[in-house]
Scaffold this active site. Structure first.
Site, PDB file in Angstrom:
ATOM      1  N   VAL A   1     -22.648   8.707 -77.173  1.00 50.27           N
ATOM      2  CA  VAL A   1     -23.758   9.323 -77.891  1.00 50.27           C
ATOM      3  C   VAL A   1     -24.762   9.802 -76.855  1.00 50.27           C
ATOM      4  O   VAL A   1     -24.952   9.177 -75.815  1.00 50.27           O
ATOM      5  CB  VAL A   1     -24.416   8.326 -78.870  1.00 50.27           C
ATOM      6  CG1 VAL A   1     -25.781   8.814 -79.335  1.00 50.27           C
ATOM      7  CG2 VAL A   1     -23.517   8.082 -80.069  1.00 50.27           C
ATOM      8  N   CYS A   2     -25.384  10.939 -77.139  1.00 48.82           N
ATOM      9  CA  CYS A   2     -26.454  11.473 -76.301  1.00 48.82           C
ATOM     10  C   CYS A   2     -25.928  11.721 -74.872  1.00 48.82           C
ATOM     11  O   CYS A   2     -24.805  12.190 -74.692  1.00 48.82           O
ATOM     12  CB  CYS A   2     -27.648  10.520 -76.329  1.00 48.82           C
ATOM     13  SG  CYS A   2     -29.224  11.207 -75.783  1.00 48.82           S
TER      14      CYS A   2
END
Length: 258
Positions: free
Chosen positions: A131-132
């Site tokens: 994520v991210c």
């Protein structure tokens, strides 16, 4: 089995029936899915919390992985304690997950031990996920070469330096790679991977339990919605870290011999 063990088993079975009835057909607890979540200093706590909540609801075997036994300090200064160090972690996971946080990601990308651990675990894992800005760390480990992937909007183009095919979707799946955009995309990621691993009904049940029904007060959650003035302001405020991320990504691309 004594009375205490029986009551514990009964409570666990009741909770499983509430959250994921489909999981009753899954293997016994000793054969539960094994998920390894990397934790590192200055990671975004929200990057970790959403996926971790979903994994716990799925009743998988969760490991929080760090270089040492010391708790890592997150972006909001709350510490997260590892459950296993790199040298004591299981040798393979069904899911390897890497959260983001630009400052922490840049540091981890330059740490040989961390990059090598991710490379080894990624090559053995059934699913490799992030994520991210966690996807930059996957890229530095050579795990995104030839794969479609995404990241936080202000650094996602740097994935190309490490051989990835950049996408702008909120969650990107390509074979056994799954990456998500910045921070709140972790909830979308969590539900997507829950559907993939445990079925759509389980994912829907988790979404309802989380009451995930976003209605943001402002329509500016992406660069396209926010407009050039606000985007430019954010980039200016984070320019030093963004530039460093590009430098480190280029160096990582050279190191993995694209």
């Amino acid at each position: 089995m004594d009375r205490r063990e029986f009551n514990t088993s009964l409570a666990a079975a009741s909770l499983l029936n509430l959250i994921a009835p489909a999981a009753l057909a899954q293997p016994a607890p000793s054969a539960r899915l094994r998920v390894g979540l990397l934790i590192h200093s200055d990671m975004i706590l929200l990057d970790l919390a959403g996926p971790l909540t979903a994994f716990n609801m799925m009743q998988v075997e969760v490991h929080l992985l760090a270089k040492t036994e010391q708790p890592v300090v997150t972006d909001v200064r709350l510490p997260v304690a590892p459950t296993a160090t790199f040298d004591k972690a299981p040798r393979s996971f069904d899911v390897l997950f890497v959260p983001g946080g630009l400052k922490g990601t840049i540091a981890a990308m330059q740490d040989t031990q961390t990059v090598e651990f991710i490379r080894e675990q990624g090559n053995a894992a059934r699913l490799v996920t992030s994520v991210c800005t966690g996807s930059l760390l996957l890229g530095a480990a050579g795990l995104l070469k030839g794969y479609q992937a995404t990241s936080h909007w202000y650094v996602r183009d740097y994935l190309a330096h490490m051989g990835a095919v950049v996408r702008t979707d909120r969650v990107v799946e390509d074979r056994n790679r799954m990456t998500a955009g910045g921070v709140t995309a972790g909830i979308d990621f969590a539900l997507t991977i829950a559907a993939r691993l445990s079925g759509e009904e389980t994912a829907k049940r988790i979404q309802l339990l989380l009451e995930y029904d976003p209605k943001p007060p402002f329509n500016c959650g992406s660069p396209e919605q926010a407009g050039p003035a606000l985007v430019g302001d954010v980039q200016k405020r984070r320019q030093e870290l963004i530039s460093e991320a590009e430098r480190v990504s280029r160096a990582a691309g050279v190191a993995i011999k694209l």
